[in-house]
Design a protein around this motif. Structure first.
Motif, PDB file in Angstrom:
ATOM      1  N   ARG A  93       0.845  -1.186   0.000  1.00  0.00           N
ATOM      2  CA  ARG A  93       0.000   0.000   0.000  1.00  0.00           C
ATOM      3  C   ARG A  93       0.884   1.241   0.000  1.00  0.00           C
ATOM      4  NH1 ARG A  93      -5.116   1.190   4.073  1.00  0.00           N
ATOM      5  NH2 ARG A  93      -6.338   2.380   2.553  1.00  0.00           N
ATOM      6  N   VAL A  94       1.228   1.746  -1.169  1.00  0.00           N
ATOM      7  CA  VAL A  94       2.049   2.945  -1.301  1.00  0.00           C
ATOM      8  C   VAL A  94       1.194   4.156  -0.945  1.00  0.00           C
ATOM      9  CG1 VAL A  94       3.391   4.375  -2.890  1.00  0.00           C
ATOM     10  CG2 VAL A  94       3.479   1.876  -3.071  1.00  0.00           C
ATOM     11  N   MET A  95       1.746   5.039  -0.121  1.00  0.00           N
ATOM     12  CA  MET A  95       0.983   6.174   0.373  1.00  0.00           C
ATOM     13  C   MET A  95       1.293   7.447  -0.412  1.00  0.00           C
ATOM     14  SD  MET A  95      -0.359   4.204   2.541  1.00  0.00           S
ATOM     15  CE  MET A  95      -1.379   5.126   3.688  1.00  0.00           C
ATOM     16  N   ASP A  96       0.370   8.405  -0.326  1.00  0.00           N
ATOM     17  CA  ASP A  96       0.507   9.697  -0.994  1.00  0.00           C
ATOM     18  C   ASP A  96       1.745  10.415  -0.451  1.00  0.00           C
ATOM     19  OD1 ASP A  96       0.010  12.668  -1.371  1.00  0.00           O
ATOM     20  OD2 ASP A  96      -1.746  11.878  -2.425  1.00  0.00           O
ATOM     21  N   LEU A  97       2.549  10.989  -1.341  1.00  0.00           N
ATOM     22  CA  LEU A  97       3.783  11.641  -0.906  1.00  0.00           C
ATOM     23  C   LEU A  97       3.521  12.926  -0.117  1.00  0.00           C
ATOM     24  CD1 LEU A  97       5.935  11.195  -4.135  1.00  0.00           C
ATOM     25  CD2 LEU A  97       6.116   9.901  -2.000  1.00  0.00           C
ATOM     26  N   GLN A  98       2.355  13.535  -0.327  1.00  0.00           N
ATOM     27  CA  GLN A  98       2.000  14.738   0.422  1.00  0.00           C
ATOM     28  C   GLN A  98       1.145  14.446   1.648  1.00  0.00           C
ATOM     29  OE1 GLN A  98       3.098  17.970  -0.090  1.00  0.00           O
ATOM     30  NE2 GLN A  98       4.513  16.888  -1.459  1.00  0.00           N
ATOM     31  N   ASP A  99       0.581  13.265   1.697  1.00  0.00           N
ATOM     32  CA  ASP A  99      -0.236  12.848   2.845  1.00  0.00           C
ATOM     33  C   ASP A  99       0.028  11.376   3.104  1.00  0.00           C
ATOM     34  OD1 ASP A  99      -2.064  12.340   4.806  1.00  0.00           O
ATOM     35  OD2 ASP A  99      -3.840  12.626   3.570  1.00  0.00           O
ATOM     36  N   PRO A 100       1.121  11.062   3.782  1.00  0.00           N
ATOM     37  CA  PRO A 100       1.536   9.663   3.944  1.00  0.00           C
ATOM     38  C   PRO A 100       0.629   8.820   4.823  1.00  0.00           C
ATOM     39  CG  PRO A 100       2.976  11.114   5.189  1.00  0.00           C
ATOM     40  CD  PRO A 100       2.095  12.000   4.365  1.00  0.00           C
ATOM     41  N   THR A 101      -0.474   9.392   5.287  1.00  0.00           N
ATOM     42  CA  THR A 101      -1.466   8.583   5.988  1.00  0.00           C
ATOM     43  C   THR A 101      -2.584   8.144   5.053  1.00  0.00           C
ATOM     44  OG1 THR A 101      -2.751  10.524   6.677  1.00  0.00           O
ATOM     45  CG2 THR A 101      -0.995   9.773   8.159  1.00  0.00           C
ATOM     46  N   SER A 102      -2.543   8.572   3.789  1.00  0.00           N
ATOM     47  CA  SER A 102      -3.565   8.217   2.799  1.00  0.00           C
ATOM     48  C   SER A 102      -2.934   7.464   1.635  1.00  0.00           C
ATOM     49  CB  SER A 102      -4.267   9.471   2.256  1.00  0.00           C
ATOM     50  OG  SER A 102      -4.925  10.166   3.292  1.00  0.00           O
ATOM     51  N   LYS A 103      -3.675   6.539   1.085  1.00  0.00           N
ATOM     52  CA  LYS A 103      -3.207   5.743  -0.043  1.00  0.00           C
ATOM     53  C   LYS A 103      -2.952   6.623  -1.258  1.00  0.00           C
ATOM     54  CE  LYS A 103      -4.875   2.056  -3.118  1.00  0.00           C
ATOM     55  NZ  LYS A 103      -6.022   1.204  -3.438  1.00  0.00           N
ATOM     56  N   MET A 104      -1.925   6.282  -2.041  1.00  0.00           N
ATOM     57  CA  MET A 104      -1.666   6.958  -3.307  1.00  0.00           C
ATOM     58  C   MET A 104      -2.713   6.492  -4.315  1.00  0.00           C
ATOM     59  SD  MET A 104       1.800   7.036  -5.703  1.00  0.00           S
ATOM     60  CE  MET A 104       2.834   7.929  -4.538  1.00  0.00           C
ATOM     61  N   GLY A 105      -3.819   7.213  -4.402  1.00  0.00           N
ATOM     62  CA  GLY A 105      -4.954   6.797  -5.224  1.00  0.00           C
ATOM     63  C   GLY A 105      -4.982   7.478  -6.569  1.00  0.00           C
ATOM     64  N   LYS A 106      -5.326   6.713  -7.618  1.00  0.00           N
ATOM     65  CA  LYS A 106      -5.328   7.265  -8.967  1.00  0.00           C
ATOM     66  C   LYS A 106      -6.490   8.206  -9.232  1.00  0.00           C
ATOM     67  CE  LYS A 106      -7.461   3.046 -10.881  1.00  0.00           C
ATOM     68  NZ  LYS A 106      -7.466   2.307  -9.592  1.00  0.00           N
ATOM     69  N   SER A 107      -7.538   8.177  -8.394  1.00  0.00           N
ATOM     70  CA  SER A 107      -8.702   9.023  -8.636  1.00  0.00           C
ATOM     71  C   SER A 107      -8.705  10.278  -7.763  1.00  0.00           C
ATOM     72  CB  SER A 107      -9.991   8.229  -8.401  1.00  0.00           C
ATOM     73  OG  SER A 107     -10.011   7.653  -7.110  1.00  0.00           O
ATOM     74  N   HIS A 108      -7.618  10.539  -7.027  1.00  0.00           N
ATOM     75  CA  HIS A 108      -7.530  11.759  -6.227  1.00  0.00           C
ATOM     76  C   HIS A 108      -7.457  12.974  -7.147  1.00  0.00           C
ATOM     77  CE1 HIS A 108      -5.766   9.673  -2.384  1.00  0.00           C
ATOM     78  NE2 HIS A 108      -6.940   9.206  -2.748  1.00  0.00           N
TER      79      HIS A 108
END
Length: 331
Positions: A187-202
């Motif tokens: 589960r790779v996390m968002d680089l700006q919000d490492p508590t949230s998943k790196m999601g393609k639909s953000h």
């Protein structure tokens, strides 16, 4: 050989999280050790507000990127979900097996419906029922294993429950599958919000590395990644989520151990530079192969046509058996 099924939803441009968490395992392991099916699950993209032209465009792009990543249509079956009618046929049969309560307990439905209610809106019925369609995707093929990220484990558990319940009520029809997880960067996390998943639909892409980002963009995003208070590089997801995310990305790119890698860096800057270099090199061949494949759309069409034909032949016997078992007359 065991049979595996996995799908990717065309709701946004594919990301580093998709690649490290799923696609690379499909390419390097799953298509070689199993009878593997991989699908662009476009029907799942219809559960929310969408632009039809964008869904079509992203579906083609996803299929092209899966091939660019290394899926071999001679080794595995690659197809678009809506091209195989058995998915929708079986989904209704499984809706007659599932309960309202267990679907309303699904995490994604609970979160999105709560958000909609908070803004005075409502969600589509398909958002409630799509986990059943996901179960149909899996069960139609007699799937033994489903390689998924941590956030999809609940869906595989529902699939198992529906398979067991159907088999007990109507006779043995379905193989009961199990979920498998990659060992690192599941589960790779968002680089700006490492508590949230790196999601393609953000909507915001500053913390998301897309597979088609050029090298300069990738470096900029990684070097601007959010880290943590303190200075030491430590692997601790609870206390150091930003640094931990970078270590897991580096470990996945370099086939290393994130905890061991932590001891190799004395500063966040050095770690970020190493991660940026690693991500650029991992994505470079994917981006180059995508450019070549995208220039030949007729090849993509032929791969998807043959894949759907093969998938249809695999799914139809199981779906026909489910129709018969539940009490429907044969056509």
């Amino acid at each position: 050989m065991k049979r595996i099924f996995s799908g990717i939803k065309p709701t946004g441009h594919l990301t580093l999280g998709n690649y490290l968490g799923a696609m690379r395992r499909w390419v390097e392991i799953d298509q070689h050790r199993s009878d593997a099916l991989f699908s662009v699950v476009d029907l799942h993209a219809l559960t929310v507000e969408h632009d039809p032209a964008r869904v079509r465009r992203l579906s083609r792009q996803a299929a092209t990127l899966l091939l660019a990543a290394g899926l071999d249509p001679e080794r595995c079956t690659l197809f678009v979900q809506s091209h195989v009618d058995e998915h929708a046929r079986l989904s209704y049969i499984l809706e007659c097996t599932a309960t309202d309560g267990e679907l309303r307990r699904m995490i994604q439905y609970k979160e999105k419906s709560a958000q909609a209610r908070g803004s005075g809106e409502s969600v589509r019925l398909s958002l409630l029922t799509y986990p059943v369609l996901m179960a149909a995707d899996i069960l139609a093929y007699g799937t033994d294993e489903v390689p998924v990220g941590d956030d999809q484990a609940q869906h595989v558990e529902l699939t198992r429950d529906l398979a067991v319940r159907f088999n007990q009520r109507y006779g043995h029809t379905f193989t009961v599958p199990r979920a498998t997880h990659p060992p690192v960067a599941a589960r790779v996390m968002d680089l700006q919000d490492p508590t949230s998943k790196m999601g393609k639909s953000h909507e915001a892409g500053a913390g998301i590395v897309y597979l088609l980002d050029d090298a300069d963009v990738v470096r900029k995003k990684v070097l601007r990644a959010v880290t943590d208070s303190g200075r030491d590089v430590a692997y601790d997801r609870a206390a150091r989520p930003g640094v931990t995310n970078l270590l897991e990305i580096l470990a996945a790119c370099a086939d290393g151990d994130p905890m061991e890698l932590a001891g190799s860096y004395s500063s966040y800057g050095a770690l970020k530079k190493e991660v940026a270099d690693a991500v650029v090199e991992v994505l470079r061949p994917v981006r180059e192969r995508h450019a070549r494949l995208a220039a030949d759309p007729s090849y993509i069409d032929e791969v998807l046509r043959k894949g759907a034909e093969r998938a249809r032949g695999m799914a139809r016997p199981t779906v026909d058996a489910a129709f018969s078992a539940i009490g429907l007359l044969p056509a």
